[in-house]
Enzyme design. Sequence first.
Site, PDB file in Angstrom:
ATOM      1  CB  THR A   1      22.392 -11.256  11.445  1.00 19.50           C
ATOM      2  OG1 THR A   1      23.442 -11.565  10.527  1.00 19.50           O
ATOM      3  CG2 THR A   1      22.998 -11.029  12.829  1.00 19.50           C
TER       4      THR A   1
ATOM      5  CE  LYS B   1      26.962 -11.607  10.805  1.00 23.04           C
ATOM      6  NZ  LYS B   1      25.889 -11.435   9.846  1.00 23.04           N
TER       7      LYS B   1
ATOM      8  CE  LYS C   1      19.591  -7.131  12.097  1.00 22.83           C
ATOM      9  NZ  LYS C   1      19.562  -8.420  11.386  1.00 22.83           N
TER      10      LYS C   1
END
Lengths: 306, 306
Positions: B98, B174, B242
Site C-alpha cells: 500500500t 486501496k 502510515k
Amino acid sequence: MGASRVGFVGLGSMGLGMARNVLGAGLPVRGYDIAAGARNALAEAGGEAVESAAEAATDVDALVLMVVDADQVRDALFGPGGAAAAMRGGATVVLCSTISPKSVAEISSEVDAAGLSLLDAPVSGGKVGADAGTLTVMAAGSEEAFESARPVLEAVSGRIHRVGDEPGLGAAYKVVHQLAAGVHLVAAAELMTLGAKAGCDPKTLFEIVSGSAGSSWMFNDRVPRMLEGDLRPRSMVDIFVKDLGLVLDTGSEVRSPLPLAAAARQMLLAASAMGYGEFDDSAVLKAYEAAAGVGNADSPAPRKPD
Amino acid sequence: MGASRVGFVGLGSMGLGMARNVLGAGLPVRGYDIAAGARNALAEAGGEAVESAAEAATDVDALVLMVVDADQVRDALFGPGGAAAAMRGGATVVLCSTISPKSVAEISSEVDAAGLSLLDAPVSGGKVGADAGTLTVMAAGSEEAFESARPVLEAVSGRIHRVGDEPGLGAAYKVVHQLAAGVHLVAAAELMTLGAKAGCDPKTLFEIVSGSAGSSWMFNDRVPRMLEGDLRPRSMVDIFVKDLGLVLDTGSEVRSPLPLAAAARQMLLAASAMGYGEFDDSAVLKAYEAAAGVGNADSPAPRKPD
C-alpha cells in the site's frame, strides 16, 4: 377478555411501522399523531386513530412513545391533553424515542410520581427495521415494566436486549450506538468524495469497499442512495444532527472526548445549513461535494483576490 | 515445462501467507525477506529462501513485492542487490504494497524504463485474508501484465477487480478504501470508551452494536481484541498511521477535505506516541482510555493549580 390494547403516540416513519406490526401480532392499537396523514394511515392499517395523547393512553396497559425528542416526550405525557393523567395506575410507558440518558432518568422520576412505570426502550434499525418488525431494542426498567411491554417489543423486534433495571441505561446504549452509525454515515460520504476526485469509478469503488474490510452497515445501506442521488427521506439529516448532539452531550457529561463524532456532526450541520435538513441523511454527501468543489464545473472559478 | 516460478520480496504477516497460497496452488516460489525468521518460514512451507531481492527475481515471470512502503519498494527494485537488473525482459513486477498513487505511477515509469512491466495490485483483507487466500485485489496495469500475474492473484484472492490500465489507479482505490478501514477502527475505540464511561457493559455493548446499524467490518473484527486486551500485532498501529497518512496526502493532492480521516490519524499517532506503534492496531483504544482518564483509579488526582 381480549388481547391488551396498546397505545401509540408518534406515528412517523418509525412509529407507524411499529404500530402496524403490533396490529399484525393481534393486539388492538389506539394511536395519535399530530399529523392527520399519519392518523389516517393508522386507521387504514386497522388501528383506531384518536385526537389526543390522552385518548391514545386511555384504557391501555402499555403506551408506546415514538416522538422525536425529549420536549415532545414531556409534552405527550404531561402537556395539555397529555397521556399521563389519562392512564390507569400501574400502566407502562414504553419510551422508544432516542433522547439523552439524563432526560430519560428525569422523565422516569416524573412518570413514577404519576403512579405509572417507565420502560426505557430505544430501538435501532431505522424505517426498514420498523417496517419489517426486526428492530433491535435496548430496554432498561423494572421486571414488571419489561413484562408488561414484552408483547409489544416482541411484535416490533428481532433482538430484545434487557440491559438493566434503571431507566436511562437503555438510552445510554442507544446514544453510544449512534456514535458508530453517525460516524460511519459521514465516513461513507468522505470516502466517496475522495474516491471520485482521485479518479475511482463510484460504482466500482462501492463494490470493492462494501465487500472488504472498509465496509459498514451504513456504508452498504447509504452509498447506493448516494450513487442514485435518491434523497427521499428515510432517516433525515436533522435527526442525525440531533443524535450526534446527544452523543456529544453524553461525552461531555461523562468526560469522554469524541473527536470523530464531533467532526462528523459538523459535516451534517453543513448539510443542514445547505438546506438538506429534511432530506435523507445520505445528503451529507452534498456537504462534502461542496467542500471539495465537486459539481462546480459550470461555475466560473473565483477571482483571485486583488 | 513446469508451472511458472514466482518471486516474492517481503515475507511479513501478509507476504508469507500469500506465498504459502501460491505454493498451495502448485507454483514454485523463490522468496527473500530481510528477516532470517521469515526466510526460514518460507523454506518450511516448501519455498526456496534466497539471500537477496535479485536472487528472488531471477528466472521468474512474476515478482510479488509485499514490503511496507515506497522506499522499500524502490530499494527492492533498484537498490544494491535489487530485483530489476536480475529480471528477464518483459517480466512483471506485481506491486502489492500500500503506497501512494503518485509513487506507484513514478515507480511504474522506472520499471518500464528497465524493460519490465508493472501491475499495480494492492490488496485488502489483512493477515486473515492473506492466510486464507481470500484477499481483495485492486489491479491496474496492461492486459499483458495482468495476464502474467493472474495465476498468482487467483491463488491469493477471493475477489480480483481490474480497475484500469494505468498503474496508480489500483493504489487510489486501496488508499481510498483505507479511509473507511482506519476511521471505522478509531470509531470503534471511541465508541467503546464512551460506552464504558456511560455505564454500558462492554460485552453487551459489543453484542448490540455488532448486530445493528452501528456495525462495521472493523468494529466486529477489532472490538473482541479490545475486550480481551489482546494486543499481539496482526496489523500494527504504525501501519495505520502510515496508511491514513497516504489517505491525507491523496486528499491534499486532489483537494478533497477529510475531517474524519484527519482526526482518526491523530488518535493513532497518540497511541504510537504512547509506545503502542508496533502493537496491534486495536491498541488505539489505549489513546482513548488515556484521553478519557480510564484506568487511572490508582493514580492520585492531579493537584489543583495554585
